[in-house]
Design an enzyme around this catalytic site. Structure first.
Site, PDB file in Angstrom:
ATOM      1  N   ALA A  31      18.691 -26.231  65.346  1.00  0.00           N
ATOM      2  CA  ALA A  31      19.848 -26.050  65.915  1.00  0.00           C
ATOM      3  C   ALA A  31      19.976 -26.382  67.325  1.00  0.00           C
ATOM      4  CB  ALA A  31      20.725 -24.972  65.343  1.00  0.00           C
ATOM      5  N   HIS A  82      28.683 -24.194  60.068  1.00  0.00           N
ATOM      6  CA  HIS A  82      27.229 -24.789  59.713  1.00  0.00           C
ATOM      7  C   HIS A  82      26.173 -24.013  58.993  1.00  0.00           C
ATOM      8  CE1 HIS A  82      27.417 -28.735  61.865  1.00  0.00           C
ATOM      9  NE2 HIS A  82      28.585 -28.084  62.060  1.00  0.00           N
TER      10      HIS A  82
END
Length: 184
Positions: free
Chosen positions: A34, A52
């Protein structure tokens, strides 16, 4: 070298979901990289990150890597599948680099991508389909991301465009452009 796949498209088109599907299909240990960081005071941003996180399987390893992407990729094992989400956020995190530093960062990244033995999936936003930003930093972001996506696409095994809820394999239906030194 592992498989390298680029997934690009506009906002909210399904890029991340398609990348996640491909990561699951790899059958490998997935490392989710990420590039975004949490911002506790921004509830809307936190909600996006949570969405997410909720989609990811529990056994995936998640790393927050806002800037040191090349080093992170270089440390991955060949038996893994690395999903980087997203290159647009990574570019934004490094916007303050001057042009020479940015060129060096990109060069290091592209070399690293070609040397890593793990499978790699890169999610990247398409920002150049709209108006030219009215402010210099916006134009710098758009130009840097567009150039990076083109350069990465040139070395990836497969490039997908995700739009309107469909994933199109550009590698099979498109014609690759000749290499260009300036990527304009």
């Amino acid at each position: 070298m592992g498989k390298t796949i680029l997934i690009t498209g506009p906002a909210r088109s399904g890029k991340s979901e398609w990348a996640e599907t491909l990561a699951i299909q790899s059958g490998k240990t997935v490392i989710y990289v990420a590039t975004a960081t949490t911002i506790p005071d921004d509830a809307e941003w936190q909600e996006r990150i949570q969405q997410h996180q909720n989609r990811r399987p529990q056994d995936w390893v998640t790393l927050e890597v806002p800037t040191t992407l090349s080093a992170t990729l270089a440390d991955t094992k060949p038996s893994s599948c690395v999903l980087v989400d997203s290159l647009g956020t990574w570019v934004a995190n490094l916007l303050e680099e001057d042009e020479v530093s940015w060129a060096n960062t990109v060069a290091e990244f592209l070399v690293t991508v070609q040397l890593v033995a793990a499978d790699m999936l890169f999610v990247a936003e398409e920002t150049g389909w709209g108006v030219v930003p009215a402010y210099p930093l916006g134009r710098t972001f758009r130009d840097r991301l567009g150039s990076l996506v083109r350069q990465l696409g040139a070395i990836c095994e497969t490039v997908y465009l995700v739009t309107g809820g469909y994933a199109l394999n550009l590698s099979t239906i498109g014609t690759k452009l000749p290499d260009s030194a300036n990527y304009e």
